[in-house]
Write a protein that holds these residues in place. Structure first.
Motif, short mmCIF file in Angstrom:
data_model
loop_
_atom_site.label_atom_id
_atom_site.label_comp_id
_atom_site.label_asym_id
_atom_site.label_seq_id
_atom_site.Cartn_x
_atom_site.Cartn_y
_atom_site.Cartn_z
N GLY A 122 0.78 -1.23 0.00
CA GLY A 122 0.00 0.00 0.00
C GLY A 122 0.81 1.28 0.00
N ALA A 123 2.11 1.16 0.22
CA ALA A 123 2.97 2.35 0.27
C ALA A 123 3.09 2.98 -1.11
N ILE A 124 3.39 4.26 -1.09
CA ILE A 124 3.71 5.01 -2.31
C ILE A 124 5.21 5.29 -2.23
N TYR A 125 5.94 5.02 -3.30
CA TYR A 125 7.40 5.14 -3.29
C TYR A 125 7.84 6.32 -4.14
N ALA A 126 8.54 7.27 -3.51
CA ALA A 126 9.06 8.43 -4.23
C ALA A 126 10.49 8.14 -4.68
N ILE A 127 10.82 8.64 -5.87
CA ILE A 127 12.18 8.49 -6.37
C ILE A 127 12.68 9.84 -6.90
N GLY A 128 13.99 9.93 -7.03
CA GLY A 128 14.61 11.10 -7.61
C GLY A 128 14.70 12.29 -6.68
N SER A 129 14.71 12.05 -5.38
CA SER A 129 14.72 13.15 -4.42
C SER A 129 16.14 13.46 -3.94
N ASP A 130 16.24 14.47 -3.09
CA ASP A 130 17.53 14.81 -2.48
C ASP A 130 17.77 14.06 -1.18
N VAL A 131 16.91 13.12 -0.83
CA VAL A 131 17.07 12.30 0.37
C VAL A 131 17.77 11.00 -0.02
#
Length: 180
Positions: A122-131
């Motif tokens: 159910g998670a949403i995964y973010a990519i391409g960040s500064d983290v």
């Protein structure tokens, strides 16, 4: 080295807190609650000697990045980030010899803002960040669309993905420092 920073409250969170405060004072403004896409899940925590089956790092050193796979027999494998968690799932023959996906009874990832273990599907995964995570560029698990939207804005993220959208070529690009 873990590069997870304690995020300062986002604009949306600040507005929600202000609305909650005024409601508590009887001023009639009520906060709007975000609808969760992922639910919390109770899985075993890694011990001090548990290592990631993909990269070999000691997982307990990075509690804000832990991902876990739990099997029906009670065995749990822990990972130092979602990226290695997905590598494991995509190549269980290599990383989980003698085990199969149908033996898995629970899968969780640590949500970025709450630091709670949430159900991985159910998670949403973010990519391409500064983290960056312990292994560099990482898939950042978020609980809902509102958090994902805030994260993309606050951390220069490029896009979000659902569980089934995470593919091997993306994992390879993240390992190579490509943020998609």
């Amino acid at each position: 080295m873990c590069n997870h920073q304690n995020p300062r409250p986002s604009r949306r969170r600040m507005l929600s807190l202000m609305a909650a405060s005024t409601a508590a004072l009887g001023l009639g403004v009520r906060p709007r609650l975000a609808q969760a896409a992922a639910t919390p899940i109770d899985l075993p925590k890694p011990g001090p000697k548990d290592t990631c089956p993909v990269c070999g790092m000691f997982v307990a050193k990075y509690p804000e990045w832990v991902a876990t796979v739990l099997y029906a027999d009670g065995h749990a494998d822990h990972f130092d980030g979602s990226k290695d968690f997905f590598k494991y799932l995509h190549d269980m023959e290599k990383y989980a010899q003698g085990r199969t996906a149908d033996q898995i009874t629970g899968m969780g990832v640590t949500e970025y803002y709450s630091l709670k273990m949430i159900e991985a599907h159910g998670a949403i995964y973010a990519i391409g960040s500064d983290v960056l995570g312990p292994m560099g560029h990482e898939l950042i698990p978020l609980m809902n669309e509102a958090d994902a939207s805030d994260f993309l804005k606050d951390h220069k993220g490029k896009r979000t993905l659902a569980f089934d959208e995470v593919k091997d070529d993306l994992l390879t690009r993240l390992d190579n420092g490509q943020t998609d």
